[in-house]
Design a protein around this motif. Structure first.
Motif, PDB file in Angstrom:
ATOM      1  N   LEU A  90       2.511  -9.514  -2.853  1.00 19.05           N
ATOM      2  CA  LEU A  90       1.109  -9.882  -3.059  1.00 19.05           C
ATOM      3  C   LEU A  90       0.166  -8.991  -2.261  1.00 19.05           C
ATOM      4  O   LEU A  90      -0.990  -8.801  -2.646  1.00 19.05           O
ATOM      5  N   LEU A  91       0.647  -8.477  -1.141  1.00 19.64           N
ATOM      6  CA  LEU A  91      -0.198  -7.670  -0.264  1.00 19.64           C
ATOM      7  C   LEU A  91       0.666  -6.615   0.403  1.00 19.64           C
ATOM      8  O   LEU A  91       1.666  -6.945   1.042  1.00 19.64           O
ATOM      9  N   LEU A  92       0.280  -5.368   0.252  1.00 18.13           N
ATOM     10  CA  LEU A  92       1.014  -4.273   0.874  1.00 18.13           C
ATOM     11  C   LEU A  92       0.102  -3.526   1.825  1.00 18.13           C
ATOM     12  O   LEU A  92      -1.115  -3.454   1.598  1.00 18.13           O
ATOM     13  N   PRO A  93       0.646  -2.984   2.913  1.00 21.16           N
ATOM     14  CA  PRO A  93      -0.191  -2.216   3.839  1.00 21.16           C
ATOM     15  C   PRO A  93      -0.840  -1.030   3.130  1.00 21.16           C
ATOM     16  O   PRO A  93      -0.272  -0.453   2.195  1.00 21.16           O
ATOM     17  N   GLY A  94      -2.022  -0.687   3.585  1.00 18.79           N
ATOM     18  CA  GLY A  94      -2.686   0.472   3.005  1.00 18.79           C
ATOM     19  C   GLY A  94      -2.102   1.774   3.519  1.00 18.79           C
ATOM     20  O   GLY A  94      -2.154   2.804   2.828  1.00 18.79           O
ATOM     21  N   ALA A  95      -1.531   1.730   4.728  1.00 19.46           N
ATOM     22  CA  ALA A  95      -0.969   2.942   5.328  1.00 19.46           C
ATOM     23  C   ALA A  95      -0.076   2.530   6.493  1.00 19.46           C
ATOM     24  O   ALA A  95       0.055   1.342   6.799  1.00 19.46           O
ATOM     25  N   ARG A  96       0.518   3.506   7.114  1.00 15.68           N
ATOM     26  CA  ARG A  96       1.317   3.298   8.321  1.00 15.68           C
ATOM     27  C   ARG A  96       0.798   4.235   9.404  1.00 15.68           C
ATOM     28  O   ARG A  96       0.404   5.368   9.127  1.00 15.68           O
ATOM     29  N   SER A  97       0.817   3.740  10.635  1.00 16.77           N
ATOM     30  CA  SER A  97       0.414   4.595  11.746  1.00 16.77           C
ATOM     31  C   SER A  97       1.531   5.587  12.058  1.00 16.77           C
ATOM     32  O   SER A  97       2.640   5.497  11.509  1.00 16.77           O
TER      33      SER A  97
ATOM     34  N   GLN B  63      -9.840  -7.499   1.655  1.00 18.75           N
ATOM     35  CA  GLN B  63     -10.455  -8.240   0.545  1.00 18.75           C
ATOM     36  C   GLN B  63      -9.397  -8.960  -0.283  1.00 18.75           C
ATOM     37  O   GLN B  63      -9.598 -10.104  -0.700  1.00 18.75           O
ATOM     38  N   GLN B  64      -8.252  -8.308  -0.505  1.00 19.62           N
ATOM     39  CA  GLN B  64      -7.201  -8.954  -1.292  1.00 19.62           C
ATOM     40  C   GLN B  64      -6.628 -10.152  -0.542  1.00 19.62           C
ATOM     41  O   GLN B  64      -6.347 -11.198  -1.153  1.00 19.62           O
ATOM     42  N   LEU B  65      -6.466 -10.037   0.761  1.00 18.07           N
ATOM     43  CA  LEU B  65      -5.946 -11.160   1.535  1.00 18.07           C
ATOM     44  C   LEU B  65      -6.938 -12.319   1.530  1.00 18.07           C
ATOM     45  O   LEU B  65      -6.537 -13.490   1.458  1.00 18.07           O
TER      46      LEU B  65
ATOM     47  N   ILE C 140      -0.625 -16.998  -8.185  1.00 14.24           N
ATOM     48  CA  ILE C 140      -1.421 -15.944  -7.548  1.00 14.24           C
ATOM     49  C   ILE C 140      -0.830 -14.582  -7.866  1.00 14.24           C
ATOM     50  O   ILE C 140      -1.558 -13.617  -8.142  1.00 14.24           O
ATOM     51  N   ALA C 141       0.498 -14.484  -7.831  1.00 14.91           N
ATOM     52  CA  ALA C 141       1.155 -13.211  -8.167  1.00 14.91           C
ATOM     53  C   ALA C 141       0.806 -12.802  -9.591  1.00 14.91           C
ATOM     54  O   ALA C 141       0.524 -11.626  -9.865  1.00 14.91           O
ATOM     55  N   ALA C 142       0.810 -13.763 -10.507  1.00 15.07           N
ATOM     56  CA  ALA C 142       0.463 -13.455 -11.895  1.00 15.07           C
ATOM     57  C   ALA C 142      -0.995 -13.040 -12.008  1.00 15.07           C
ATOM     58  O   ALA C 142      -1.343 -12.134 -12.769  1.00 15.07           O
TER      59      ALA C 142
END
Length: 208
Positions: free
Chosen positions: A35-42, A55-57, A73-75
Motif C-alpha cells: 500500500l505504501l512504498l518508500p520514495g527513496a533510500r538514504s 499524502q498517500q499515507l 484500500i489496496a483495490a
C-alpha cells in the motif's frame, strides 16, 4: 494533517509515523501489503518518504478511519498494469461501505431494542424482587434509553413493538413503573393504533 509541501525534506520512517499519528509497525505493515512504498533510500539504507508518500499515507489513514478494509484500500489505490482490469471506482467502494454501515447500524439498533426489552423483564432484574423492573420509575427508564442513544422515534418504536409482541408483559412493566391506570391505557392504545389527537402524550412523557 495538512497537505505536505512539495519541497519538504524527506522523512524517515519514525518521523513519518509520528507525523501521521501511526505506529511504525503500521507503516511497515502497509509496506508489506504494497500500500505504501518508500520514495527513496538514504546512503545508509534507511527508508525515506517524500510528499507523495506522506499524502498517500494520509489517504490510507482516512480510509481506515472510515472503516474500509485493507483489501478494499489496496483495490482503491491500485494502479492498473498493462492489460489488467482497472481498479474499482472510488465512489463505488465508498458507496458500498456507506450502505454496509447503514445495515450494521440497523442491526445494532435492533440489538439495543432487544436489550431494552430484556431490561424491562422483572425476571431478569433483582431476583429477590421479582416484580420490580431494572428501572423503578418512568424518569429512570427514559433517562436510561436516552443515554443509550434512543431518540423519541426509537423510544416510540420500542414501546410499540413491546405492546405488539407481549401485551401482558408490557402492561405489567408499565404498572411496575408506577404509572396511573389511565395513562397505561392511553399508552397501550397509542402503541396499538397510534395516538389520537386527544390522547397523544407530550414528547418525552411516555415511558418507552
Amino acid at each position: 494533517m495538512p497537505r505536505p509541501r512539495a519541497d519538504m525534506t524527506p522523512m524517515t520512517l519514525g518521523r513519518l509515523a509520528r507525523a501521521c499519528g501511526l505506529a511504525r509497525s503500521s507503516v511497515l505493515h502497509y509496506e508489506a501489503l504494497g500500500l505504501l512504498l518508500p520514495g527513496a533510500r538514504s546512503a545508509a539504507g534507511y527508508r525515506l518518504y517524500g510528499p507523495a508518500q506522506v499524502q498517500q499515507l494520509q489517504q490510507i489513514r482516512q480510509l481506515r478511519e472510515a472503516g474500509l478494509s485493507l483489501a478494499a484500500i489496496a483495490a482503491l489505490l491500485a494502479r492498473p498494469r498493462d492489460g489488467a482490469a482497472a481498479p474499482p471506482a472510488a465512489h463505488t467502494l465508498l458507496q458500498d461501505r456507506l450502505l454496509e454501515l447503514g445495515q450494521e447500524m440497523a442491526r445494532l439498533r435492533q440489538q439495543q431494542r432487544q436489550l431494552a426489552r430484556l431490561l424491562a423483564d422483572p425476571a431478569l432484574a433483582d431476583p429477590t424482587q421479582a416484580d420490580v423492573p431494572a428501572c423503578r420509575s418512568k424518569a429512570d427508564w427514559v433517562a436510561l434509553l436516552q443515554r443509550a442513544g434512543f431518540d423519541e422515534a426509537e423510544m416510540q418504536r420500542w414501546h410499540r413493538e413491546f405492546e405488539q409482541q407481549d401485551p401482558v408483559a408490557h402492561a405489567r412493566f408499565l404498572r411496575a413503573l408506577g404509572l396511573p391506570a389511565a395513562q397505561i391505557r392511553s399508552l397501550r392504545a397509542a402503541a396499538r393504533h397510534g395516538p389520537s389527537p386527544q390522547a397523544k402524550a407530550p414528547p418525552g412523557a411516555a415511558p418507552r
